[in-house]
Design a protein around this motif. Structure first.
Motif, PDB file in Angstrom:
ATOM      1  N   ILE A  11      50.710  76.178  21.042  1.00 23.57           N
ATOM      2  CA  ILE A  11      51.656  76.841  21.388  1.00 23.57           C
ATOM      3  C   ILE A  11      51.572  78.526  21.235  1.00 23.57           C
ATOM      4  N   ASP A  12      50.896  78.836  20.168  1.00 25.84           N
ATOM      5  CA  ASP A  12      50.509  80.416  20.045  1.00 25.84           C
ATOM      6  C   ASP A  12      49.588  80.904  21.364  1.00 25.84           C
ATOM      7  N   CYS A  13      48.556  80.078  21.626  1.00 28.10           N
ATOM      8  CA  CYS A  13      47.687  80.495  22.576  1.00 28.10           C
ATOM      9  C   CYS A  13      48.395  80.538  23.969  1.00 28.10           C
ATOM     10  N   LEU A  14      49.273  79.390  24.250  1.00 24.91           N
ATOM     11  CA  LEU A  14      50.108  79.583  25.413  1.00 24.91           C
ATOM     12  C   LEU A  14      51.164  80.779  25.473  1.00 24.91           C
ATOM     13  N   TYR A  15      51.652  80.942  24.459  1.00 24.20           N
ATOM     14  CA  TYR A  15      52.692  82.095  24.186  1.00 24.20           C
ATOM     15  C   TYR A  15      51.844  83.329  24.417  1.00 24.20           C
ATOM     16  N   ILE A  45      47.179  78.988  31.905  1.00 23.64           N
ATOM     17  CA  ILE A  45      46.965  77.777  31.052  1.00 23.64           C
ATOM     18  C   ILE A  45      45.641  77.162  30.669  1.00 23.64           C
ATOM     19  N   ASN A  46      44.895  77.433  31.567  1.00 24.28           N
ATOM     20  CA  ASN A  46      43.325  77.015  31.484  1.00 24.28           C
ATOM     21  C   ASN A  46      42.766  77.851  30.444  1.00 24.28           C
ATOM     22  N   LYS A  47      43.071  79.052  30.564  1.00 18.92           N
ATOM     23  CA  LYS A  47      42.537  80.246  29.673  1.00 18.92           C
ATOM     24  C   LYS A  47      42.964  79.937  28.101  1.00 18.92           C
ATOM     25  N   ALA A  48      44.218  79.599  28.040  1.00 18.53           N
ATOM     26  CA  ALA A  48      44.737  79.089  26.694  1.00 18.53           C
ATOM     27  C   ALA A  48      44.169  78.024  26.167  1.00 18.53           C
ATOM     28  N   ILE A  49      43.776  77.056  27.103  1.00 17.95           N
ATOM     29  CA  ILE A  49      43.396  75.821  26.305  1.00 17.95           C
ATOM     30  C   ILE A  49      41.718  76.312  25.987  1.00 17.95           C
ATOM     31  N   ILE A  50      41.052  77.035  26.644  1.00 14.79           N
ATOM     32  CA  ILE A  50      39.647  77.312  26.250  1.00 14.79           C
ATOM     33  C   ILE A  50      39.534  78.074  24.948  1.00 14.79           C
ATOM     34  N   SER A  51      40.587  79.124  24.894  1.00 14.15           N
ATOM     35  CA  SER A  51      40.792  80.067  23.414  1.00 14.15           C
ATOM     36  C   SER A  51      41.041  78.945  22.631  1.00 14.15           C
ATOM     37  N   TYR A  52      42.130  78.187  22.588  1.00 15.07           N
ATOM     38  CA  TYR A  52      42.415  77.114  21.684  1.00 15.07           C
ATOM     39  C   TYR A  52      41.505  76.461  21.044  1.00 15.07           C
TER      40      TYR A  52
END
Length: 94
Positions: A47-51, A20-27
């Motif tokens: 949502i795309d990043c989390l997915y 989740i943290n990686k998805a937030i950083i990417s977002y």
């Protein structure tokens, strides 16, 4: 979207906190990129990043599951569609 909602979504997607943290950083990296043209709104982009990270983590998530989870949580179902931006901004994923 509030951080609490992002973590709730990630957990409902079956993700580990680290993913989740990686998805937030990417977002954040994508959203702040000078070439970002808002192809997807903020909620859709997270949502795309989390997915993407849920798929990478082999959680068994699917487009249909994401749509149902987001419908139950927000009253509006959102289908992940990273194909709209992955070619131009995929290099920013961590």
């Amino acid at each position: 979207m509030r951080e609490k909602d992002i973590y709730t979504l990630g957990l409902l997607f079956g993700m580990k906190t680290s993913d989740i943290n990686k998805a937030i950083i990417s977002y954040t990296k994508i959203r702040l990129d000078s070439d970002w043209s808002n192809v997807r709104g903020d909620r859709s982009l997270i949502i795309d990043c989390l997915y993407l990270y849920a798929k990478k983590g082999h959680t068994g998530i699917s487009v249909e599951k994401v749509e149902k989870i987001t419908l139950d949580l927000f009253g509006v179902g959102t289908k992940p569609n990273p194909n709209k931006w992955i070619a131009s901004h995929g290099h920013l994923l961590v």
